[in-house]
Design a protein around this motif. Structure first.
Motif, PDB file in Angstrom:
ATOM      1  N   ILE A 157       0.854  -1.191   0.000  1.00 15.98           N
ATOM      2  CA  ILE A 157       0.000   0.000   0.000  1.00 15.98           C
ATOM      3  C   ILE A 157       0.890   1.241   0.000  1.00 15.98           C
ATOM      4  O   ILE A 157       1.800   1.364   0.820  1.00 15.98           O
ATOM      5  N   CYS A 158       0.617   2.130  -0.930  1.00 10.76           N
ATOM      6  CA  CYS A 158       1.381   3.376  -0.987  1.00 10.76           C
ATOM      7  C   CYS A 158       0.474   4.528  -0.576  1.00 10.76           C
ATOM      8  O   CYS A 158      -0.573   4.735  -1.178  1.00 10.76           O
ATOM      9  N   TYR A 159       0.865   5.258   0.475  1.00 14.41           N
ATOM     10  CA  TYR A 159       0.136   6.495   0.781  1.00 14.41           C
ATOM     11  C   TYR A 159       0.813   7.606   0.003  1.00 14.41           C
ATOM     12  O   TYR A 159       1.979   7.900   0.166  1.00 14.41           O
ATOM     13  N   ASP A 160       0.047   8.182  -0.891  1.00 11.12           N
ATOM     14  CA  ASP A 160       0.614   9.098  -1.880  1.00 11.12           C
ATOM     15  C   ASP A 160       0.349  10.548  -1.473  1.00 11.12           C
ATOM     16  O   ASP A 160      -0.754  11.047  -1.612  1.00 11.12           O
ATOM     17  N   ASN A 161       1.388  11.207  -0.936  1.00 11.32           N
ATOM     18  CA  ASN A 161       1.224  12.629  -0.630  1.00 11.32           C
ATOM     19  C   ASN A 161       2.084  13.501  -1.556  1.00 11.32           C
ATOM     20  O   ASN A 161       2.348  14.658  -1.285  1.00 11.32           O
ATOM     21  N   GLU A 162       2.519  12.889  -2.629  1.00 10.70           N
ATOM     22  CA  GLU A 162       3.064  13.594  -3.791  1.00 10.70           C
ATOM     23  C   GLU A 162       4.333  14.404  -3.554  1.00 10.70           C
ATOM     24  O   GLU A 162       4.586  15.379  -4.251  1.00 10.70           O
ATOM     25  N   ALA A 163       5.140  14.025  -2.581  1.00  5.64           N
ATOM     26  CA  ALA A 163       6.481  14.607  -2.400  1.00  5.64           C
ATOM     27  C   ALA A 163       7.134  13.962  -1.179  1.00  5.64           C
ATOM     28  O   ALA A 163       6.487  13.218  -0.452  1.00  5.64           O
ATOM     29  N   TYR A 164       8.413  14.255  -0.963  1.00  5.76           N
ATOM     30  CA  TYR A 164       9.120  13.792   0.237  1.00  5.76           C
ATOM     31  C   TYR A 164       8.819  14.755   1.368  1.00  5.76           C
ATOM     32  O   TYR A 164       9.508  15.757   1.536  1.00  5.76           O
ATOM     33  N   MET A 165       7.770  14.455   2.141  1.00  2.88           N
ATOM     34  CA  MET A 165       7.332  15.393   3.166  1.00  2.88           C
ATOM     35  C   MET A 165       8.215  15.377   4.410  1.00  2.88           C
ATOM     36  O   MET A 165       8.510  16.411   4.987  1.00  2.88           O
ATOM     37  N   ASN A 166       8.639  14.169   4.795  1.00  2.00           N
ATOM     38  CA  ASN A 166       9.393  13.990   6.026  1.00  2.00           C
ATOM     39  C   ASN A 166      10.697  14.790   6.048  1.00  2.00           C
ATOM     40  O   ASN A 166      11.092  15.345   7.060  1.00  2.00           O
ATOM     41  N   THR A 167      11.348  14.884   4.896  1.00  3.32           N
ATOM     42  CA  THR A 167      12.640  15.574   4.849  1.00  3.32           C
ATOM     43  C   THR A 167      12.498  17.044   4.471  1.00  3.32           C
ATOM     44  O   THR A 167      13.493  17.757   4.371  1.00  3.32           O
ATOM     45  N   GLY A 168      11.269  17.506   4.195  1.00  2.27           N
ATOM     46  CA  GLY A 168      11.091  18.918   3.911  1.00  2.27           C
ATOM     47  C   GLY A 168      10.577  19.223   2.520  1.00  2.27           C
ATOM     48  O   GLY A 168      11.059  20.133   1.844  1.00  2.27           O
ATOM     49  N   ILE A 169       9.575  18.445   2.085  1.00  3.97           N
ATOM     50  CA  ILE A 169       8.806  18.739   0.875  1.00  3.97           C
ATOM     51  C   ILE A 169       9.662  18.829  -0.388  1.00  3.97           C
ATOM     52  O   ILE A 169       9.594  19.797  -1.147  1.00  3.97           O
ATOM     53  N   GLN A 170      10.502  17.793  -0.617  1.00  9.30           N
ATOM     54  CA  GLN A 170      11.218  17.735  -1.895  1.00  9.30           C
ATOM     55  C   GLN A 170      10.352  16.983  -2.903  1.00  9.30           C
ATOM     56  O   GLN A 170       9.629  16.072  -2.531  1.00  9.30           O
ATOM     57  N   ARG A 171      10.474  17.331  -4.180  1.00  8.31           N
ATOM     58  CA  ARG A 171       9.645  16.679  -5.185  1.00  8.31           C
ATOM     59  C   ARG A 171      10.010  15.193  -5.309  1.00  8.31           C
ATOM     60  O   ARG A 171      11.155  14.789  -5.094  1.00  8.31           O
ATOM     61  N   SER A 172       9.025  14.383  -5.614  1.00 10.36           N
ATOM     62  CA  SER A 172       9.277  12.979  -5.926  1.00 10.36           C
ATOM     63  C   SER A 172       8.719  12.755  -7.326  1.00 10.36           C
ATOM     64  O   SER A 172       8.155  13.676  -7.918  1.00 10.36           O
ATOM     65  N   SER A 173       8.844  11.538  -7.844  1.00  9.75           N
ATOM     66  CA  SER A 173       8.279  11.322  -9.187  1.00  9.75           C
ATOM     67  C   SER A 173       6.766  11.172  -9.124  1.00  9.75           C
ATOM     68  O   SER A 173       6.119  10.917 -10.129  1.00  9.75           O
ATOM     69  N   SER A 174       6.202  11.357  -7.931  1.00 11.50           N
ATOM     70  CA  SER A 174       4.744  11.378  -7.805  1.00 11.50           C
ATOM     71  C   SER A 174       4.200  12.808  -7.809  1.00 11.50           C
ATOM     72  O   SER A 174       2.998  13.019  -7.907  1.00 11.50           O
ATOM     73  N   THR A 175       5.079  13.788  -7.681  1.00  9.70           N
ATOM     74  CA  THR A 175       4.634  15.181  -7.641  1.00  9.70           C
ATOM     75  C   THR A 175       3.978  15.564  -8.967  1.00  9.70           C
ATOM     76  O   THR A 175       4.552  15.330 -10.031  1.00  9.70           O
ATOM     77  N   PRO A 176       2.768  16.115  -8.925  1.00  7.82           N
ATOM     78  CA  PRO A 176       2.100  16.458 -10.179  1.00  7.82           C
ATOM     79  C   PRO A 176       2.665  17.744 -10.802  1.00  7.82           C
ATOM     80  O   PRO A 176       3.267  18.559 -10.098  1.00  7.82           O
ATOM     81  N   ILE A 177       2.446  17.882 -12.063  1.00  7.93           N
ATOM     82  CA  ILE A 177       2.925  19.062 -12.778  1.00  7.93           C
ATOM     83  C   ILE A 177       2.302  20.325 -12.170  1.00  7.93           C
ATOM     84  O   ILE A 177       1.149  20.329 -11.750  1.00  7.93           O
ATOM     85  N   GLY A 178       3.129  21.364 -12.041  1.00 12.42           N
ATOM     86  CA  GLY A 178       2.626  22.630 -11.520  1.00 12.42           C
ATOM     87  C   GLY A 178       2.730  22.798 -10.012  1.00 12.42           C
ATOM     88  O   GLY A 178       2.539  23.891  -9.498  1.00 12.42           O
ATOM     89  N   ALA A 207       4.439  23.369  -6.494  1.00 16.84           N
ATOM     90  CA  ALA A 207       5.677  23.920  -5.958  1.00 16.84           C
ATOM     91  C   ALA A 207       6.133  23.053  -4.785  1.00 16.84           C
ATOM     92  O   ALA A 207       5.351  22.725  -3.894  1.00 16.84           O
ATOM     93  N   THR A 208       7.399  22.625  -4.822  1.00 13.37           N
ATOM     94  CA  THR A 208       8.007  21.963  -3.669  1.00 13.37           C
ATOM     95  C   THR A 208       9.318  22.693  -3.406  1.00 13.37           C
ATOM     96  O   THR A 208       9.676  23.606  -4.167  1.00 13.37           O
ATOM     97  N   THR A 209      10.062  22.295  -2.381  1.00 13.32           N
ATOM     98  CA  THR A 209      11.312  23.013  -2.107  1.00 13.32           C
ATOM     99  C   THR A 209      12.372  22.759  -3.176  1.00 13.32           C
ATOM    100  O   THR A 209      13.280  23.547  -3.350  1.00 13.32           O
ATOM    101  N   THR A 210      12.250  21.637  -3.906  1.00 17.78           N
ATOM    102  CA  THR A 210      13.210  21.385  -4.984  1.00 17.78           C
ATOM    103  C   THR A 210      12.602  21.607  -6.377  1.00 17.78           C
ATOM    104  O   THR A 210      13.264  21.388  -7.374  1.00 17.78           O
ATOM    105  N   SER A 211      11.351  21.997  -6.412  1.00 16.74           N
ATOM    106  CA  SER A 211      10.748  22.442  -7.686  1.00 16.74           C
ATOM    107  C   SER A 211       9.958  23.717  -7.376  1.00 16.74           C
ATOM    108  O   SER A 211       8.745  23.761  -7.527  1.00 16.74           O
ATOM    109  N   PRO A 212      10.664  24.742  -6.883  1.00 20.29           N
ATOM    110  CA  PRO A 212       9.945  25.937  -6.430  1.00 20.29           C
ATOM    111  C   PRO A 212       9.377  26.737  -7.604  1.00 20.29           C
ATOM    112  O   PRO A 212       9.907  26.697  -8.704  1.00 20.29           O
ATOM    113  N   ALA A 213       8.292  27.436  -7.315  1.00 23.04           N
ATOM    114  CA  ALA A 213       7.765  28.363  -8.306  1.00 23.04           C
ATOM    115  C   ALA A 213       8.555  29.660  -8.169  1.00 23.04           C
ATOM    116  O   ALA A 213       8.836  30.097  -7.061  1.00 23.04           O
TER     117      ALA A 213
END
Lengths: 94, 309
Positions: B133-154, B156-162
């Protein structure tokens, strides 16, 4: 022959902790707003219990839903998901 | 301990965990234990749920639970499952029968889509009797909101900032359910925390099936997505109602059950309540990304057939 590095190898058993021990951590202190249930309005649908991420809402033996303020973090999901708006969020006093 | 009228001691996932208020992953964990019951061995990689539920020497779990490194949870669960098979063969005393134990992995999207995909693929390919089971929160939240390959287009995360040039994440979300299905899995499903009964039914159904199973559940993160904690469930509902996260069951590679929608909402309704998409509404050029996201929802609707006639 060189010495066998595995001869005296001790395998650690890792760390084993007891179940349900986070119960010592009373997360109610995190709260800035507290939920209050109006039992007159409540239709006992159980949405508040179903959606609570902190297991802080429980159905009591009398069939009423009550909130354990020792653990409730005050996220407000229960108030938001209540279909009859029987839960209000009240600001905590210092 | 004093008498507990709330009966926390009967819970399989307990209060006192340190997940943020309104956490979708914590809600997922509760729902998983409610569906699997006590005879379950849960393997969990590094991630928010591992960190917040088991700060040493505490544990929020009332079921058997094992932590392993980020990339390993599927391999560890496969190993445990194989060990129980062996115990059965050798009539080893002191262990339950293989068929009476549920072998489950609960992992975040980082551990599933990126870091753990190798061991997940191996587990699925070898055919272990494990429910992943994958709980999908669309980024690496534990380490500080870095993008993962689950992050949707558009988003903003700390490594894909707007920023001045950037509109946040610029590539599409990986289609993990299809990757799982491509391994020949008998059962693949998606779910959302806004529909807990649906999710629990899917978990129960999956556990009836022998072999590897994959379920992905949409779990909002108020901290990482920049929304109010009270809106977690509303957002998990809107993502389904807009068609951006269709919830379905896929059996032997074919979609067999879809949550149908009468009036699909425009994606803006889901996006505008989250700070991670704020720039799409404020910055010039944002409307192009909004269009792109609407296209994804439309193509989901067509591919998966979510619109009610």
């Amino acid at each position: 022959m060189t010495e066998d590095p595995y001869e005296d190898l001790k395998i650690s058993k890792g760390a084993v902790v007891k179940p349900r021990t986070t119960l010592v951590n009373k997360t109610g202190s995190w709260r800035s707003e507290k939920p209050i249930i109006d039992h007159e309005k409540c239709i006992a649908c159980g949405n508040c219990e179903k959606f609570c991420p902190d297991m802080a809402v429980k159905e009591t033996e009398e069939g009423k839903f009550e909130i354990d303020l020792e653990y409730c973090k005050g996220c407000g999901i229960c108030a938001e998901e209540c279909p009859v708006k029987a839960i209000i969020m009240e600001e905590e006093e210092k | 301990m004093t008498e507990d009228k709330f009966k926390h001691e009967e819970d399989l996932f307990c209060s006192g965990h340190r997940a943020c208020p309104g956490c979708g992953a914590a809600l997922t964990s509760k729902l998983v234990t409610e569906a699997t019951g006590p005879q379950t061995i849960l393997s969990m990689p590094t991630g928010c749920m591992e960190v917040t539920t088991t700060p040493y020497p505490e544990s929020a779990w009332g079921i058997s639970w094992i932590h392993n490194i980020f990339e390993n949870s599927a391999a560890v669960a496969g190993g445990i499952e194989t060990a129980y098979r062996s115990f059965d063969k050798r009539n080893k005393e002191g262990y339950m029968n293989h068929e009476d134990v549920n072998f489950v992995v609960l992992a975040g999207d980082g551990a599933t889509f990126d870091i753990g995909i190798r061991s997940l693929s191996g587990m699925m390919e070898r055919g272990h009797d494990v429910l992943y089971i994958c709980y999908d929160n669309e980024a690496y939240m534990n380490t500080g909101i870095q993008r993962s390959s689950s992050t949707p287009i558009g988003a903003a995360t700390t490594t894909s900032p707007a920023g001045k040039e950037s509109f946040g994440e610029d590539v599409h979300k990986k289609d993990m359910p299809s990757i799982a299905a491509a391994h020949g899995l008998e059962y693949v499903a998606t779910a959302s925390v806004a529909y807990p009964e649906d999710f629990k039914k899917k978990v129960e159904k999956a556990l009836e099936i022998e072999g590897p199973k994959y379920i992905q559940i949409f779990a909002p993160c108020p901290r990482g997505w920049r929304h109010e904690s009270k809106n977690s469930i509303e957002i998990a509902r809107l993502v389904v109602e807009t068609g951006l996260y269709p919830i379905f069951e896929m059996e032997n590679g074919k979609i067999t059950n879809v949550k149908k929608l009468k009036d699909r909402k425009p994606v803006e309704e889901y996006l505008k309540v989250q700070g991670r998409f704020k720039h799409l509404f404020e910055k010039e050029g944002g409307e192009e990304v909004l269009e792109e996201l609407q296209k994804i929802a439309d193509s989901n609707a067509e591919k998966i057939g979510i619109d009610k006639e």
